[in-house]
Design an enzyme around this catalytic site. Sequence first.
Site, PDB file in Angstrom:
ATOM      1  N   GLU A 143      -7.037  -7.186  -1.579  1.00  0.00           N
ATOM      2  CA  GLU A 143      -7.711  -7.073  -0.280  1.00  0.00           C
ATOM      3  C   GLU A 143      -9.156  -6.661  -0.500  1.00  0.00           C
ATOM      4  O   GLU A 143      -9.451  -5.477  -0.678  1.00  0.00           O
ATOM      5  CB  GLU A 143      -7.005  -6.055   0.632  1.00  0.00           C
ATOM      6  CG  GLU A 143      -5.666  -6.516   1.164  1.00  0.00           C
ATOM      7  CD  GLU A 143      -5.090  -5.571   2.208  1.00  0.00           C
ATOM      8  OE1 GLU A 143      -5.863  -4.740   2.766  1.00  0.00           O
ATOM      9  OE2 GLU A 143      -3.873  -5.652   2.470  1.00  0.00           O
ATOM     10  N   GLU A 189       0.818  -1.219   0.000  1.00  0.00           N
ATOM     11  CA  GLU A 189       0.000   0.000   0.000  1.00  0.00           C
ATOM     12  C   GLU A 189       0.860   1.281   0.000  1.00  0.00           C
ATOM     13  O   GLU A 189       0.651   2.195   0.788  1.00  0.00           O
ATOM     14  CB  GLU A 189      -0.959  -0.009   1.200  1.00  0.00           C
ATOM     15  CG  GLU A 189      -1.963  -1.154   1.134  1.00  0.00           C
ATOM     16  CD  GLU A 189      -3.018  -1.102   2.224  1.00  0.00           C
ATOM     17  OE1 GLU A 189      -4.181  -1.446   1.945  1.00  0.00           O
ATOM     18  OE2 GLU A 189      -2.684  -0.717   3.361  1.00  0.00           O
TER      19      GLU A 189
END
Length: 359
Positions: A250, A181
């Site tokens: 995710e 991320e």
Amino acid sequence: MSTTGIGILLVVSLALQSSSSVVEVSYDANAIIINGERKIIMSGAIHYPRSTPEMWPDLIQEAKEGGLDAIETYIFWDKHEPVLLKYDFSGNLELIKFFKLIQEAGLYAVMRIGPYVCAEWNYGGFPLWLHNMPGIQLRKDNTVYKNEMQIFTTKVVNLCKEAKLFAPQGGPIIMAQKENEYRDVAGRYGEAGKSYIKWAAQMAVGQNIGVPWIMCKYNEAPQPMINTCNGFYCDNFTPNNPKSPKMFTENWLGWFQKWGERAPHRTAGDVSFSVARFVEKGGVFNNYYMYHGGTSFGRTSGDPYIMTSYDYDAPLDEYGNVNQSKWGHLRDLHAAIKSGEKIITSGIRTEKKYDEWVY
């Protein structure tokens, strides 16, 4: 038959057994390709340190019965190297055993080394000794940090190679992730961040593990990294390379809970909609975060107000029990998607009005 003839047959037999165990992993824009078979991969996150080794076989089996193809996990640097160059891979940190159990169940594995993982984990998974190293700047083009990051990455990769855990060795690991991320910090790191990410990608590829590398939630991920999407909905996500598969690393099945707050909940219907819509629009890899959240034992919770329970409203609750209707609803969805897998991954789609698709 002569002794020489028996010896030749034995060598040939062993060679065939060895070659049959090799798994080739590739991809294109429409499929994950495993040994030539075009697939849609349904995966679920189970973090080995958030449960006990005694729980692992049942968790993995429930995931399989829920229609998953793969189990995904982060690798937690702070737990494996609590003191510089003193490693711990015992107890619920025995990641080799965890991956072997996944393989014994007939599932694939996805390994997210990071080594920054976030994961609502203390210091994002960085060991505290790292913070105190003179001259260090984390997640930047910094020699001190890059050296330690490469040492740990190589340590994990070599352990997995020795255990023959990568797909080309006949193991279960079909993908690996480097960094995590990075979009959340890229703006403040500027050019030092861009050069670091380029280095991280090159370092990862240089590990020669024989399976694709991914970078989640960072659209500028350099080739050959596959950039991927995290969130509640990723149907409108487009990879930065038209030849890359569309991946949802995710799919948040709930959320973490803080003290004093109501337990988060996401309905089974909404999760199913996000998956179906993602596949409809070309998605070929979906990973649930979390499939089993478990417990953040000790002082591993990443915030003073995050509870030790990491239940996450997952299909398997904190203790490993089936959470209905979410578990069963998703199992049925997976079966429906798999019934059309060959057609969906063929790449032959004709767009119609109202966003419907004809195959």
